[in-house]
Design an enzyme around this catalytic site. Structure first.
Site: not given
Ligand SMILES: NC(=O)c1ccc[n+]([C@@H]2O[C@H](COP(=O)([O-])OP(=O)(O)OC[C@H]3O[C@@H](n4cnc5c(N)ncnc54)[C@H](O)[C@@H]3O)[C@@H](O)[C@H]2O)c1
Length: 417
Positions: A258
């Site tokens: 993030c």
């Molecule tokens: N990790 C954090 O602490 C956090 C906190 C708040 C917000 N976010 C936001 O949340 C969002 C997700 O982050 P995350 O950390 O969970 O990411 P991540 O990479 O851990 O998980 C995302 C998942 O989406 C899957 N994916 C990608 N393209 C896809 C598609 N077309 N169809 C289905 N699945 C698909 C990936 O394989 C992955 O498993 C981002 O925008 C991030 O900025 C993350």
């Protein structure tokens, strides 16, 4: 039984899917990564905030796969795909566009779609909506659409999905009402704002706020270094003010998915409005400088003892980007290791949460050996459970980038950031 779909089963999506399943909803989870689907199928969690036992408890409610078709049966679909930066540090909406297109292929009248991924103001309306309308359905009329940012802080146990207020902005009033009702299943408090754009910007404000304040205290740490003042002492003292000051600590730089990424979504969008978000850019610049400053600090500490970095055996203590988790994405430790290696150091690491760093060809070293063998131990991430005082007692030389050896302030072998 209520049916909820979750697209993207990562740090955000998997805990969300489990939360709905624990409330008795049938959850359809979709991820393009077949390894994640297989792991969930085996009852193995790859996210520290979700235990194997929790997955086992909801095995009957949580149906996962790589296909989008089963989402047609869900009343609501929550999108949690990554929103990274491209090589030239611009928003990469590739995963979101792909998810939106795939979802359009199965979208049904009456469904609710909520985007959770962090992104710039305008994404839900200008990018996701047209993709979903390729289904032939109209947003706000045939299906509901909203944006609600995830505020999860991985590794944190005092605030949960249920207890952290959930910000929500709907495309229309009924969209917002519907989204608030669905999220009410897993969250105690919903904070409604007037539009998806306001909700999108709320999330970015939260992250920019942290980035700017961390940069401010990091800049101060570089200054106090020259002035011979202890930055930790100053931060501790300032934090005694009961109002008008919020404690932020200096460190080796920002990591994770993030903080180093999200603020640039805002600065990119601002350019379209003939604005340069100077605070955002400057904070990014200062925070990116920190690993270099920390390496210079290590170099100085060795030099004081007549040692060069070249050939020195240096142990990095803690390589994940924050305490208590094993996530190494964008971790400043990776940069520090690379810089020290470029200078000719022999680098090993100890981190109870990170058994291997394949991108650097390293495996973790047990605590005893990691400390005993080193000319210098650099504390980059202070995990709970790692005995930092023991490091001070046992290591020849310690560079503490996290202020965790403050009680050993007088120890002659410690150099603090
Ligand atoms: N990790 C954090 O602490 C956090 C906190 C708040 C917000 N976010 C936001 O949340 C969002 C997700 O982050 P995350 O950390 O969970 O990411 P991540 O990479 O851990 O998980 C995302 C998942 O989406 C899957 N994916 C990608 N393209 C896809 C598609 N077309 N169809 C289905 N699945 C698909 C990936 O394989 C992955 O498993 C981002 O925008 C991030 O900025 C993350």
């Amino acid at each position: 039984m209520r049916k909820i779909g979750v697209i993207g089963l990562g740090y955000v999506g998997l805990p969300l899917a489990v939360a709905f399943a624990r409330e008795g909803c049938e959850v359809i989870g979709v991820d393009v990564d077949a390894r994640k689907i297989e792991a969930i199928g085996r009852g193995e969690s790859y996210i520290e905030d979700v235990s194997g036992e929790e997955l086992a408890e909801v095995a009957a409610e949580l149906q996962v796969g790589t296909r989008y078709a089963p989402l047609a049966g869900a009343e609501a679909v929550l999108i949690c795909v990554p929103t990274p930066l491209s090589r030239n540090r611009e928003p990469d909406l590739g995963p979101l566009v792909e998810a939106g297109r795939s979802l359009a292929g199965v979208l049904r009248s009456g469904q609710l779609v909520v985007l959770e991924s962090t992104t710039y103001p305008g994404t839900t309306r200008e990018r996701l909506l047209p993709l979903l309308e390729e289904s032939g359905l109209s947003a706000g009329r045939d299906f509901h659409l909203a944006y609600s940012p995830e505020r999860v802080d991985p590794g944190r146990t005092d605030f949960t999905l249920r207890t952290v207020p959930k910000v929500m902005g709907g495309l229309t009033e009924p969209c917002a009402e519907r989204a608030a009702e669905v999220y009410g299943i897993v969250c105690d408090e919903i904070v409604r704002v007037s539009s998806p754009e306001a909700a999108e910007l709320t999330k970015l404000l939260e992250n920019v706020f942290r980035s700017v304040n961390i940069a401010l205290v990091n800049e101060l740490a570089m200054l106090t270094d020259r002035m011979g003042i202890d930055v930790w002492e100053v931060v501790d003292a300032a934090a005694t003010k009961p109002y008008g000051f919020m404690r932020f600590e200096p460190g080796p730089g920002m990591g994770g998915h993030c903080m180093p990424v999200d603020p640039f979504y805002l600065s990119w969008r601002a350019r379209e409005f003939d604005m340069t978000t100077e605070f955002v850019e400057l904070a990014g610049k200062i925070n990116q400088q920190m690993p270099y400053h920390c390496v210079a600090k290590a170099q100085w500490a060795l030099n004081e003892r007549g040692l060069a970095v070249k050939g020195a055996r240096i142990t990095i203590v803690g390589v994940s980007y924050k305490p208590g988790v094993g996530d190494v994405r964008e971790s400043p430790a990776l940069k520090i290791i690379s810089l020290l290696r470029e200078l000719g150091a022999e680098v090993i690491y100890h981190d109870p949460h990170v058994p291997e760093l394949p991108e650097l060809g390293l495996s973790g070293t047990p605590f005893e050996q990691a400390i005993a063998d080193a000319d210098l131990a650099v504390i980059v991430t202070a995990h709970p459970g790692v005995d930092h005082e023991e490091i001070v007692r046992r290591a020849r030389l310690v560079v503490d980038l996290r202020g965790v050896t403050r009680s050993a302030a007088e120890a002659a072998n410690v150099v603090k950031l």
